[in-house]
Enzyme design. Structure first.
Site, PDB file in Angstrom:
ATOM      1  N   LEU A   1       0.877  -1.164   0.000  1.00 34.78           N
ATOM      2  CA  LEU A   1       0.000   0.000   0.000  1.00 34.78           C
ATOM      3  C   LEU A   1       0.916   1.216   0.000  1.00 34.78           C
ATOM      4  O   LEU A   1       1.728   1.394   0.911  1.00 34.78           O
ATOM      5  CB  LEU A   1      -0.918   0.002   1.227  1.00 34.78           C
ATOM      6  CG  LEU A   1      -2.099   0.976   1.207  1.00 34.78           C
ATOM      7  CD1 LEU A   1      -3.019   0.679   0.013  1.00 34.78           C
ATOM      8  CD2 LEU A   1      -2.894   0.909   2.501  1.00 34.78           C
ATOM      9  N   ASP A   2       0.805   2.047  -1.038  1.00 36.41           N
ATOM     10  CA  ASP A   2       1.747   3.148  -1.246  1.00 36.41           C
ATOM     11  C   ASP A   2       1.790   4.096  -0.065  1.00 36.41           C
ATOM     12  O   ASP A   2       0.853   4.202   0.730  1.00 36.41           O
ATOM     13  CB  ASP A   2       1.383   3.916  -2.517  1.00 36.41           C
ATOM     14  CG  ASP A   2       1.427   3.046  -3.749  1.00 36.41           C
ATOM     15  OD1 ASP A   2       2.176   2.045  -3.734  1.00 36.41           O
ATOM     16  OD2 ASP A   2       0.709   3.336  -4.722  1.00 36.41           O
ATOM     17  N   ILE A   3       2.906   4.839   0.025  1.00 38.12           N
ATOM     18  CA  ILE A   3       3.072   5.790   1.114  1.00 38.12           C
ATOM     19  C   ILE A   3       2.026   6.897   1.059  1.00 38.12           C
ATOM     20  O   ILE A   3       1.646   7.458   2.095  1.00 38.12           O
ATOM     21  CB  ILE A   3       4.508   6.379   1.061  1.00 38.12           C
ATOM     22  CG1 ILE A   3       4.789   7.200   2.316  1.00 38.12           C
ATOM     23  CG2 ILE A   3       4.730   7.179  -0.211  1.00 38.12           C
ATOM     24  CD1 ILE A   3       6.231   7.674   2.420  1.00 38.12           C
TER      25      ILE A   3
END
Length: 391
Positions: A267-269
């Site tokens: 899950l991207d930053i």
């Protein structure tokens, strides 16, 4: 007194005044005879004293008549090795002299040796004899008989494909003797079995697997899901007793539960929502395995103008990294929000898909993975996966 006596003698007063007077007097005749009878002193050799008998002085024998013993030097003793004779000097040919060449038999020039010699001579280099790569005495390379190759599939792979555990867990259980194939215990790593064989595990393996935990975290923006990057905080740092949402039937949280806890899916930053961290290899394989068909649901906020037929392209027809994407379920909720359901999770997939149709993602939230929903879990807090929940 005659004149000669006056010349040979001096007065006592003169002798006392001149200390060198007695040395100027001529030697007596008897003394000169004795000195002439003495042998000549040899350089560096001590003289033997005269032998006297009853007051009579006997002159020593001449030096030639005195026997001298040969000088014997002692041999060296101790740990030093005896001196060796110097090796004879070998006569070498003059520098630059041509060495005699021995002609090789014509029979040996055939084959690879002859070709190598011809190529060397054509290049103007020095011809070298071709030597075999291995000595003739070396054992020949063993060729494995196909009939002796074990058939079947590795036991750990079959257990992983059936969802019993991960391959690492399977190897651990096999070593401990917790795995049975068709009722027979298998304790040797690398064992191969029939893919249709019945596999059972001991109760010890079940209890060991029950201790593995799976955690659901509502990840906020600014945390990375996987390995921490420079100036970034890992999401696992949020797992503590202060951020724990307790449920009925939950085990007591212990620090050892963080050991081996890994994210099952990225899950991207810049994204928020549901993030799964687990110690269970079965869960990880189901969510991120190559053949995973688990759905991931997202709410996406967008900006910009979508190209014509852009919604259809988002559903199917786009490529990432030169590979076509799996079909996706995409619905436009309003002007600035889309609803995505994917069955894969490539790096920044939704953001890159939207860029290809003229859109820019301004916010992304994951609300479901498989059958497990984020629900009302507060931002930055976590809970255990309940026994009645399955992905």
């Amino acid at each position: 007194m005659s004149g000669d006596d006056k010349k040979g003698r001096q007065s006592p007063v003169a002798a006392a005044e001149d200390p060198w007077a007695k040395w100027r007097q001529p030697a007596p005749a008897a003394d000169k005879a004795d000195e002439s009878a003495k042998p000549a002193k040899s350089a560096g050799r001590p003289q033997r004293p005269p032998i006297t008998t009853a007051g009579t002085s006997v002159p020593p024998a001449p030096a030639e008549a005195v026997p001298t013993a040969p000088v014997v030097r002692p041999r060296p003793t101790g740990t030093l090795s005896p001196l060796k004779k110097a090796a004879p000097v070998r006569k070498t040919a003059a520098k630059g002299a041509a060495k005699p060449m021995v002609a090789k038999p014509a029979a040996a020039e055939s084959g690879a040796d002859g070709l190598k010699r011809i190529h060397a001579q054509s290049r103007g280099g020095k011809a070298r004899d071709a030597r075999p790569l291995r000595p003739e005495s070396a054992a020949p390379v063993a060729v494995r008989d196909p009939a002796t190759v074990p058939s079947g599939v590795r036991l750990s792979k079959v257990m992983s494909e059936r969802g019993l555990c991960s391959r690492r867990e399977a190897d651990l259980w096999i070593e401990r003797g917790w795995v049975f194939v068709d009722g027979v215990q298998v304790a040797e790593l690398g064992s191969r079995i029939d893919p249709a064989a019945a596999i059972t595990i001991a109760r010890e393996a079940e209890r060991n697997q029950a201790k593995q935990v799976t955690i659901l975290l509502h990840k906020p923006v600014g945390y990375v899901s996987g390995q921490p990057e420079p100036d970034c905080k890992p999401a696992v740092a949020l797992i503590s007793t202060e951020t724990w949402v307790r449920q009925a039937g939950d085990p007591e949280f212990k620090p050892w539960m963080l050991r081996g806890l890994a994210p099952a899916g990225r899950l991207d930053i810049d994204s928020t929502g549901l993030l799964v961290l687990t110690q269970d290899g079965r869960v990880a394989r189901k969510l991120i395995g190559e053949d995973s068909e688990t759905e991931k649901e997202y709410l996406v906020r967008i900006s910009g103008e979508m190209i014509a037929n852009g919604l259809e392209l988002l559903r199917h027809g786009l490529k990432l990294d030169g590979r076509p994407l799996k079909p996706a379920w995409v619905k436009q909720l309003n002007e600035d929000q889309l609803h995505f359901i994917l069955k894969e999770g490539k790096k920044r997939q939704i953001r890159r898909m939207c860029e290809q149709v003229g859109l820019r993602v301004t916010g992304l939230k994951r609300v479901r993975i498989g059958k497990v929903r984020l629900g009302d879990l507060p931002l930055g807090q976590w809970r255990f996966l309940r026994p009645d929940e399955h992905f």
